[in-house]
Design a protein around this motif. Sequence first.
Motif, PDB file in Angstrom:
ATOM      1  N   GLY A 234       0.816  -1.208   0.000  1.00  0.00           N
ATOM      2  CA  GLY A 234       0.000   0.000   0.000  1.00  0.00           C
ATOM      3  C   GLY A 234       0.852   1.261   0.000  1.00  0.00           C
ATOM      4  N   LEU A 235       1.963   1.234   0.730  1.00  0.00           N
ATOM      5  CA  LEU A 235       2.862   2.374   0.758  1.00  0.00           C
ATOM      6  C   LEU A 235       3.485   2.618  -0.615  1.00  0.00           C
TER       7      LEU A 235
ATOM      8  N   LEU B 208      -0.609   8.434  -5.368  1.00  0.00           N
ATOM      9  CA  LEU B 208      -1.022   9.676  -4.714  1.00  0.00           C
ATOM     10  C   LEU B 208       0.079  10.733  -4.726  1.00  0.00           C
TER      11      LEU B 208
ATOM     12  N   LEU C 240       3.051  10.948  -3.173  1.00  0.00           N
ATOM     13  CA  LEU C 240       3.501  11.366  -1.844  1.00  0.00           C
ATOM     14  C   LEU C 240       4.905  11.951  -1.872  1.00  0.00           C
TER      15      LEU C 240
ATOM     16  N   ALA D 243       0.683   3.903  -2.873  1.00  0.00           N
ATOM     17  CA  ALA D 243       0.296   5.265  -2.496  1.00  0.00           C
ATOM     18  C   ALA D 243       1.368   6.268  -2.897  1.00  0.00           C
ATOM     19  N   ASN D 244       2.621   5.884  -2.766  1.00  0.00           N
ATOM     20  CA  ASN D 244       3.698   6.798  -3.134  1.00  0.00           C
ATOM     21  C   ASN D 244       3.651   7.129  -4.621  1.00  0.00           C
TER      22      ASN D 244
END
Length: 58
Positions: A18-19, A26, A28, A22-23
């Motif tokens: 998920g990290l 999204l 990040l 997401a990076n």
Amino acid sequence: MKNKLKSRKFWMAVVTAGLVIANEGLELNLPSESILSISGLVIAYILGQSHVDAKKSE
């Protein structure tokens, strides 16, 4: 299946995936070196815990 959902190894893999997603998705903007370091630590944890679990079941 219920035991899989209680597994710390499973949740560590899910959170790490998920990290990474997401990076990228999204944006990040976390440094790729940090993501690789976290992923490496999680892989080491999962492999180590798998070894301990295998020895425990013998």
